[in-house]
Design a protein around this motif. Structure first.
Motif, short mmCIF file in Angstrom:
data_model
loop_
_atom_site.label_atom_id
_atom_site.label_comp_id
_atom_site.label_asym_id
_atom_site.label_seq_id
_atom_site.Cartn_x
_atom_site.Cartn_y
_atom_site.Cartn_z
N ASN A 155 1.06 -1.03 0.01
CA ASN A 155 0.01 -0.16 -0.41
C ASN A 155 1.47 1.08 -0.21
OD1 ASN A 155 -2.70 -0.28 0.46
ND2 ASN A 155 -2.16 -2.08 1.77
N LYS A 156 0.25 1.73 -0.67
CA LYS A 156 0.87 3.56 -0.68
C LYS A 156 -0.30 4.71 -0.50
CE LYS A 156 4.18 6.90 -0.48
NZ LYS A 156 5.45 7.30 0.18
N SER A 157 0.36 5.51 0.50
CA SER A 157 -0.52 6.86 0.30
C SER A 157 0.05 8.19 -0.09
CB SER A 157 -1.41 6.76 1.23
OG SER A 157 -2.45 5.44 1.23
N PHE A 158 0.04 9.02 -1.02
CA PHE A 158 0.26 10.38 -0.50
C PHE A 158 -0.39 10.98 0.49
CE2 PHE A 158 2.75 8.83 -4.33
CZ PHE A 158 4.02 9.23 -3.70
N GLY A 159 -0.29 10.87 1.85
CA GLY A 159 -1.36 11.71 3.10
C GLY A 159 -2.85 11.47 2.66
N LEU B 26 12.44 1.45 -3.40
CA LEU B 26 12.20 2.23 -2.34
C LEU B 26 12.49 3.84 -2.52
CD1 LEU B 26 12.59 0.11 0.87
CD2 LEU B 26 10.95 0.30 -0.71
N LEU B 27 12.16 4.29 -3.94
CA LEU B 27 12.55 5.34 -4.02
C LEU B 27 11.04 6.23 -3.00
CD1 LEU B 27 13.66 6.45 -8.20
CD2 LEU B 27 15.50 6.23 -5.58
N GLU B 28 10.02 5.27 -3.66
CA GLU B 28 8.88 5.81 -2.58
C GLU B 28 8.71 4.89 -1.95
OE1 GLU B 28 7.22 8.31 -3.78
OE2 GLU B 28 7.60 8.72 -5.53
N VAL B 29 9.25 5.67 -0.46
CA VAL B 29 8.53 4.34 0.57
C VAL B 29 7.06 3.92 0.90
CG1 VAL B 29 9.47 3.76 3.06
CG2 VAL B 29 10.53 5.46 1.88
N PRO B 30 7.14 2.54 0.66
CA PRO B 30 5.30 1.61 0.97
C PRO B 30 4.66 2.44 1.89
CG PRO B 30 7.05 0.31 0.87
CD PRO B 30 7.82 1.21 -0.03
N THR B 31 3.87 3.08 2.27
CA THR B 31 3.16 3.02 3.47
C THR B 31 2.49 1.46 3.99
OG1 THR B 31 1.67 4.66 2.25
CG2 THR B 31 1.11 4.27 4.46
N SER B 32 2.36 0.67 3.39
CA SER B 32 2.37 -1.00 4.67
C SER B 32 2.57 -2.31 3.60
CB SER B 32 0.76 -0.91 5.17
OG SER B 32 -0.01 -1.76 4.22
N GLY B 33 3.31 -2.84 3.64
CA GLY B 33 2.98 -4.17 2.74
C GLY B 33 4.67 -4.60 3.03
N GLU B 34 4.75 -6.11 2.21
CA GLU B 34 6.19 -6.05 2.62
C GLU B 34 6.84 -6.77 0.58
OE1 GLU B 34 6.64 -9.37 4.40
OE2 GLU B 34 6.28 -9.25 6.43
#
Lengths: 240, 220
Positions: free
Chosen positions: A8-12, A49-57
């Motif tokens: 999962n990835k959220s921006f705000g 990981l240029l974007e750090v995930p909000t959750s997950g593996e």
């Protein structure tokens, strides 16, 4: 080789990736397609990981790289990335662009790094540009240099983030040719692209992403020939 | 011509002043440059305490007169904490601290102006944050702010004249010595002005040439 679990990835407030599961095996060429804003690029950028995930593996070669204590630089050495806007280093020559990371990160000798760089320049057909600066190159040449730069680290997987989207149409072919020969040599590749013909020709598996999930996936023949989802059919009818 | 006669007669005084001004400015420029980079990195740190220190540094040194800073360092420290600097130490320290604050802001603008894709490309190759800063971001940032850095160097040469109030023997101090000896309030000051102008004008020409050379090599 790469195993993604419930990513999962959220921006705000904006929920971009909504629980993605994916296993990519050695030598596989996976192509991500889908409308803009569907999360394809974000997903690709999460893989190193240029974007750090909000959750997950995310596991890479059985290492849990999303673990806080994991040194992500170790994984990035083995994951080459090619960007839409090339991102060559403008203050360094072509040869320096390619040899910088092998020398600084892998502690290769300058002579070794340069020898390898010249081989790579030959494979992308630009050995005469070794002393040029990025500003002196065309878009297609820049992108081929960027591919050579990533390959110089001898990666186990290559990530491509819309590598031809910023190119003039007549330069798309030369970049796709380089990618095709990479695929033929058995490189594991994850590619975000809008080049459907290329996806169909080179991909072992096509993923259709929409709204932050993988809506449908299959072989190129399955996905392009006989899409099951209404949304996929709709998208393909517009882009093909 | 009176101005040439006077310059020749008191040339030893002026050359001592010139030497000290150049030395002060050179120390301030080198020290301010290094300290300025450090402060700008503090200002962009991921830890808020370091960001606070960096910001406070910049705001304090830019927001108070250099004359006051100089007097606090030279006389204040001596009376309050018995820390006694020589006039030259106080003078160069003040100039370093002051120019570091201005340079830090210039560097910050330069660093933030480097395309994010540059950092991403370097990090994607496995380079660490500090490596990326040193080999990729800083060289490009410094190049883009070179004109502003040049201006700051010119300013430092001129502002170094302030330290004459504590008696550091630079151009203005020597000039005032000559004024008291000759009772001429005009000619020595004119000579001082010409000396400063020659210094700053030469420096900005050199910096321009340097800048041109850099931008010829790699236009983006």
């Amino acid at each position: 080789m790469i195993n993604v679990k419930n990513l999962n990835k959220s921006f705000g407030q904006l929920h971009i990736l909504k629980g993605i599961d994916l296993d990519i095996s050695q030598g596989e060429v996976v192509v991500l397609i889908g409308p803009s804003g569907s999360g394809k690029s974000t997903f690709l950028r999460c893989l190193n990981l240029l974007e750090v995930p909000t959750s997950g593996e995310i596991r890479f070669e059985n290492q849990l790289i999303t673990d806080k204590n994991y040194d992500i630089n170790k994984a990035r050495e083995k994951m080459g990335m090619v960007f839409q806007h090339f991102n060559l280093f403008p203050h360094k020559s072509v040869l320096e662009n390619i040899t910088l990371a092998p020398i600084k990160v892998k502690k290769k000798s300058q002579a070794d790094a340069e020898r390898h760089a010249l081989e790579l320049l030959k494979t992308v057909g630009l050995e005469d540009k070794r002393d040029a600066y990025p500003s002196q190159l065309s878009g297609g040449q820049k992108q081929r240099i960027a591919i050579a730069r990533a390959l110089a680290m001898e990666p186990h997987v290559m990530l491509f983030d819309e590598p031809t989207s910023a190119l003039d149409p007549e330069m798309v072919g030369e970049v796709l040719d380089v990618m095709k020969s990479l695929a033929k040599e058995g490189m594991t590749m994850v590619i975000v692209t809008h080049e459907m013909g290329f996806a169909r020709e080179v991909g072992d598996r096509i993923l259709f992403m929409d709204g932050g999930i993988i809506l449908e996936q299959g072989t190129p023949d399955e996905l392009f020939g006989n899409p099951k989802q209404e949304r996929t059919r709709d998208f393909l009818s517009k882009v093909l | 011509m009176k101005i040439f006669d006077m310059f020749w007669e008191y040339r030893d005084y002026f050359f001592v002043g010139l030497k000290n001004t150049l030395l002060l400015a050179a120390i301030a420029v080198v020290g301010g440059f290094i300290l300025g980079i450090i402060i700008s990195l503090l200002r962009m740190s991921r830890w808020s305490i370091l960001r606070f220190i960096g910001t406070a540094w910049v705001e304090i040194f830019r927001g108070t007169p250099m004359l006051v800073q100089l007097l606090i360092i030279h006389y204040g420290f001596a009376t309050a904490f018995n820390i006694k600097f020589t006039v030259f130490e106080s003078g160069s320290l003040t100039l370093i601290l002051n120019s570091s604050a201005y340079l830090a802001e210039i560097f910050r603008a330069g660093i933030q102006g480097v395309d994010r894709g540059q950092t991403e490309a370097a990090r994607s190759l496995g380079m660490t944050g500090p490596m990326t800063m040193r080999h990729i971001v800083l060289p490009q940032a410094l190049k883009s702010v070179l004109p502003a850095i040049g201006n700051e160097f010119v300013t430092v040469i001129k502002e170094s004249s302030i330290v004459y109030v504590i008696g550091a023997g630079e151009i203005m101090y020597q000039t005032n010595t000559i004024i008291t000896m000759t009772y001429d309030g005009m000619t020595p000051n004119l000579i001082a002005a010409i000396m400063y102008f020659v210094l700053t004008f030469t420096l900005s020409k050199i910096l321009n040439a340097f800048e041109r050379k850099l931008s010829n090599r790699d236009k983006r």
